[in-house]
Design a protein around this motif. Structure first.
Motif, PDB file in Angstrom:
ATOM      1  N   ILE A 187     -20.048  15.955  -7.307  1.00 24.10           N
ATOM      2  CA  ILE A 187     -19.878  15.359  -5.971  1.00 24.10           C
ATOM      3  C   ILE A 187     -18.474  15.654  -5.443  1.00 24.10           C
ATOM      4  N   HIS A 191     -17.653  17.953  -2.241  1.00 17.81           N
ATOM      5  CA  HIS A 191     -16.993  17.306  -1.094  1.00 17.81           C
ATOM      6  C   HIS A 191     -15.764  18.087  -0.649  1.00 17.81           C
ATOM      7  N   CYS A 244     -14.968  10.575  -0.263  1.00 18.02           N
ATOM      8  CA  CYS A 244     -15.614  11.119  -1.465  1.00 18.02           C
ATOM      9  C   CYS A 244     -16.040   9.993  -2.404  1.00 18.02           C
ATOM     10  N   LYS A 247     -19.251   8.512  -1.387  1.00 21.09           N
ATOM     11  CA  LYS A 247     -20.404   9.311  -1.819  1.00 21.09           C
ATOM     12  C   LYS A 247     -20.772   8.975  -3.266  1.00 21.09           C
ATOM     13  N   ASP A 250     -22.541   5.668  -3.263  1.00 16.03           N
ATOM     14  CA  ASP A 250     -23.947   5.818  -2.866  1.00 16.03           C
ATOM     15  C   ASP A 250     -24.786   6.380  -4.012  1.00 16.03           C
TER      16      ASP A 250
END
Length: 278
Positions: A187, A191, A244, A247, A250
């Motif tokens: 991730i 990002h 970031c 994210k 999430d």
């Protein structure tokens, strides 16, 4: 020490000085022995202390069917791992790792190769455990003449990771933790559209943080809220890094139903800023 029950030629049941039930292993230890006979202490190779009857039955069932030399080399590997890692390992490692190594040798004899999909992740995140796994393969080669693939070193490493985290109950948890850590790093890379310097001190510190973070997630021990004001300030100073982190938040909610606290967000954001700094 007296024989309570003969399991087989190499395994007997007895009691220690504190009257705890123990399993005693040694080449020929149970040969022509009967309950009440003295145990030949000079032949003892390993004494297993089981926490409960279930573990005792599992261990007896395992040791009855597995060749003595497979058990012996596993005991040596575990002793080496304890000394090398400097950690106390859960006693269940004697059941899980013995079973795994015996099965791995059986697979090898039948020409079945099991690929470890997490080989590279384990090398990165659990480098010490992986090196112990590599030495374990060398020990198996020296003792049994069996050459197992590098994938098995990674499987052994996962067993050690699992055994060093007592709250985790299965190998699947250690595997999930490893996948989670890799996904978080992915991730970050996506990002910022960068590759991370895996040899930097900040990256090493981040990986260490992720290991403890993963353990907290899987043992339901997420950090408590403590400094909400600091997070507000951090959002302004590290806007991109915080986005970031959102994210990652999430991802954790979607995949693990885990709500990250403000403190967890703070630590992640700070680490992300460090590892992505030019």
């Amino acid at each position: 020490m007296k024989v309570v029950k003969v399991i087989n030629n190499n395994l007997i049941k007895s009691y220690d000085e504190q009257h705890n039930e123990i399993l005693v292993m040694g080449c020929g230890l149970g040969f022509k022995k009967s309950p009440g006979d003295e145990v030949n202490t000079s032949a003892i190779e390993k004494i297993y202390t089981c926490a409960d009857k279930t573990s005792s039955h599992q261990l007896i069932g395992l040791l009855e069917k597995i060749p003595l030399e497979h058990v012996q080399v596993t005991n040596e590997i575990i002793s080496f791992a304890k000394a090398s890692l400097g950690k106390r390992l859960n006693e269940n490692i004697y059941i899980t790792l013995t079973d795994h190594i015996d099965f791995a040798i059986e697979r090898h004899k039948n020409g079945v190769v099991l690929t470890n999909a997490l080989l590279w992740e384990i090398k990165k995140f659990y480098s010490h455990e992986f090196l112990v796994g590599k030495e374990a393969l060398s020990m198996i080669h020296r003792k049994l003449g069996v050459i197992l693939p590098e994938d098995e070193a990674a499987f052994i490493a996962l067993h050690l990771v699992n055994a060093s985290t007592e709250e985790l109950s299965s190998m699947s948890k250690a595997t999930e933790m490893t996948r989670m850590m890799q996904n978080i790093i992915n991730i970050i890379k996506e990002h910022f559209q960068i590759e991370l310097d895996e040899y930097s001190i900040h990256y090493e510190r981040f990986v260490t943080h992720l290991k403890f973070f993963a353990q907290r997630v899987f043992t339901n021990n997420i950090l408590e809220e403590q400094d909400i004001n600091f997070l507000s300030s951090l959002k302004e100073q590290c806007k991109n890094e915080y986005r970031c982190t959102l994210k990652i938040k999430d991802y954790m909610k979607k995949e693990f139903n885990c709500d990250l606290t403000e403190d967890e967000m703070i630590y992640l954001t700070i680490h992300i800023k460090r590892i992505t700094a030019k």
